[in-house]
Write an enzyme that holds these catalytic residues in place. Sequence first.
Site, PDB file in Angstrom:
ATOM      1  N   TYR A  10       0.941  -1.196  -0.010  1.00 11.99           N
ATOM      2  CA  TYR A  10      -0.028   0.111   0.049  1.00 11.99           C
ATOM      3  C   TYR A  10       0.723   1.338  -0.127  1.00 11.99           C
ATOM      4  CZ  TYR A  10      -2.775   3.499   1.849  1.00 11.99           C
ATOM      5  OH  TYR A  10      -3.716   4.967   2.432  1.00 11.99           O
TER       6      TYR A  10
HETATM    7  N1  LIG Z   1      -8.521   7.329   6.037  1.00 12.54           N
HETATM    8  C1  LIG Z   1      -7.249   7.425   6.412  1.00 12.54           C
HETATM    9  O1  LIG Z   1      -6.953   7.251   7.704  1.00 12.54           O
HETATM   10  C2  LIG Z   1      -6.275   7.729   5.250  1.00 12.54           C
HETATM   11  C3  LIG Z   1      -5.185   7.597   5.570  1.00 12.54           C
HETATM   12  C4  LIG Z   1      -4.085   7.793   4.654  1.00 12.54           C
HETATM   13  C5  LIG Z   1      -4.464   7.905   3.596  1.00 12.54           C
HETATM   14  N2  LIG Z   1      -5.684   7.900   3.129  1.00 12.54           N
HETATM   15  C6  LIG Z   1      -6.305   7.934   1.716  1.00 12.54           C
HETATM   16  O2  LIG Z   1      -6.865   8.846   1.624  1.00 12.54           O
HETATM   17  C7  LIG Z   1      -7.829   8.447   0.382  1.00 12.54           C
HETATM   18  C8  LIG Z   1      -9.310   8.293   0.810  1.00 12.54           C
HETATM   19  O3  LIG Z   1      -9.422   7.264   1.665  1.00 12.54           O
HETATM   20  P1  LIG Z   1     -10.786   7.088   2.626  1.00 12.54           P
HETATM   21  O4  LIG Z   1     -10.336   6.784   3.910  1.00 12.54           O
HETATM   22  O5  LIG Z   1     -11.848   7.946   2.068  1.00 12.54           O
HETATM   23  O6  LIG Z   1     -11.140   5.435   2.083  1.00 12.54           O
HETATM   24  P2  LIG Z   1     -12.491   4.735   1.286  1.00 12.54           P
HETATM   25  O7  LIG Z   1     -12.128   3.511   1.002  1.00 12.54           O
HETATM   26  O8  LIG Z   1     -13.686   5.124   2.018  1.00 12.54           O
HETATM   27  O9  LIG Z   1     -12.674   5.715   0.098  1.00 12.54           O
HETATM   28  C9  LIG Z   1     -12.081   5.469  -1.255  1.00 12.54           C
HETATM   29  C10 LIG Z   1     -13.055   5.257  -2.378  1.00 12.54           C
HETATM   30  O10 LIG Z   1     -12.527   4.989  -3.801  1.00 12.54           O
HETATM   31  C11 LIG Z   1     -13.167   4.279  -4.290  1.00 12.54           C
HETATM   32  N3  LIG Z   1     -12.322   3.327  -5.200  1.00 12.54           N
HETATM   33  C12 LIG Z   1     -11.371   2.403  -5.099  1.00 12.54           C
HETATM   34  N4  LIG Z   1     -10.961   2.198  -6.173  1.00 12.54           N
HETATM   35  C13 LIG Z   1     -11.307   2.707  -7.168  1.00 12.54           C
HETATM   36  C14 LIG Z   1     -11.304   2.823  -8.666  1.00 12.54           C
HETATM   37  N5  LIG Z   1     -10.311   1.961  -9.165  1.00 12.54           N
HETATM   38  N6  LIG Z   1     -12.014   3.678  -9.246  1.00 12.54           N
HETATM   39  C15 LIG Z   1     -12.807   4.524  -8.624  1.00 12.54           C
HETATM   40  N7  LIG Z   1     -13.323   4.377  -7.447  1.00 12.54           N
HETATM   41  C16 LIG Z   1     -12.412   3.729  -6.724  1.00 12.54           C
HETATM   42  C17 LIG Z   1     -13.724   3.344  -3.286  1.00 12.54           C
HETATM   43  O11 LIG Z   1     -15.110   2.649  -3.771  1.00 12.54           O
HETATM   44  C18 LIG Z   1     -14.052   4.170  -2.025  1.00 12.54           C
HETATM   45  O12 LIG Z   1     -15.445   4.544  -2.158  1.00 12.54           O
HETATM   46  C19 LIG Z   1      -7.310   7.140  -0.055  1.00 12.54           C
HETATM   47  O13 LIG Z   1      -6.515   7.581  -1.183  1.00 12.54           O
HETATM   48  C20 LIG Z   1      -6.393   6.700   0.955  1.00 12.54           C
HETATM   49  O14 LIG Z   1      -5.507   5.904   0.574  1.00 12.54           O
HETATM   50  C21 LIG Z   1      -6.867   7.538   4.060  1.00 12.54           C
END
Ligand SMILES: NC(=O)c1ccc[n+]([C@@H]2O[C@H](COP(=O)([O-])OP(=O)(O)OC[C@H]3O[C@@H](n4cnc5c(N)ncnc54)[C@H](O)[C@@H]3O)[C@@H](O)[C@H]2O)c1
Length: 325
Positions: free
Chosen positions: A153
């Site tokens: 990741y």
């Molecule tokens: N939540 C955290 O603590 C955290 C921490 C660090 C980084 N992030 C990053 O922040 C971003 C948002 O995270 P989140 O917590 O909202 O996650 P989440 O999984 O709730 O949201 C990600 C969304 O992207 C969509 N998705 C996945 N693959 C896809 C694709 N190929 N095409 C279109 N849509 C797609 C999923 O359906 C999902 O709704 C991500 O990039 C994640 O890596 C989150």
Amino acid sequence: MILVTGAAGFIGFSVARRLLDRGTAVIGLDSLSPYYDPRLKRARLAQLEGRNGFVFHQVDLADRAAAGAVLEQHPEIEGIVHLAAQAGVRHSLTQPFDYVDANVTGHLVVLEACRRLKALKHLVYASTSSVYGANRKLPFSVEDRVEQPVSLYAATKLADEMMTKAYVRLFGFPATALRFFTVYGPWGRPDMSAFLFTRAILAGEPIEVFNGGDMERDFTYIDDIVAGVVAALDRPPAQTGDEPPHRTYNLGNHRRVPLMRFIETIEQACGRKAEIVFKPMQLGDVQATYSDIEASTRDLGYHPTTDIEQGIPNFVAWYREYYEA
Ligand SMILES: NC(=O)c1ccc[n+]([C@@H]2O[C@H](COP(=O)([O-])OP(=O)(O)OC[C@H]3O[C@@H](n4cnc5c(N)ncnc54)[C@H](O)[C@@H]3O)[C@@H](O)[C@H]2O)c1
């Protein structure tokens, strides 16, 4: 007009809602991937759909023909907040190709769109505290070298940062990477600790605590993250001298919270004690995260205001209303 990818996800939904609240039109895009219960994603979307200025496209960014066709319909896009991704460290041990599809191919599809969109002023995209990997120096600073990822990741998110820097240098559009630190809050993600612990404690089930509980996280409340994302979006970086218009910022709470203190706070909010099963450290995990937010404060005016004492009761209240009402 701002494109928000991952608009049915936890952070994407929260950002899209904030943008609509201030009158900014939003194109939401999401594949509604089955990584966790798509009903929660649909429920988030239901809050956005029907609002003035919101349109939604269900499409997989890794399907470049389909995603490209959708993006071509919107030459008016001025800004992109790219949050769609395959998130989660643990799932990358068993489903590695999901990460390359969504986070590498999907990210490249977004970069290619940036290259073509004539009205584009700024790409803001999600990175993660996981890029600091095996670094031992705390707090993690954007000045630190990041070349010791401990999960696929993290490696795909580092690849996103490198690919974006190359595209910015080649094609000149401004871009900002935001490294988020353990985000929690209402409408949060079911695979993350706040959600897992709350669900189990309320159900009277045991919780698994790794590394004997000897972990620290910089838990960051969703409203602070949203404020940081919107502040970044509104401040596209400029080219300075030879430096291309790309910047990297941490968005954390700048607090080191021991995991056992986090669990106690959830117990208090739930009004029940947790039954704890201690487990060894998990492959791919890091012992501590802690953000240096000096650059984010200086350049973005980012000032997180919500500690877990306030944020966790808000989360538990949402959880009970959503699942128990
Ligand atoms: N939540 C955290 O603590 C955290 C921490 C660090 C980084 N992030 C990053 O922040 C971003 C948002 O995270 P989140 O917590 O909202 O996650 P989440 O999984 O709730 O949201 C990600 C969304 O992207 C969509 N998705 C996945 N693959 C896809 C694709 N190929 N095409 C279109 N849509 C797609 C999923 O359906 C999902 O709704 C991500 O990039 C994640 O890596 C989150």
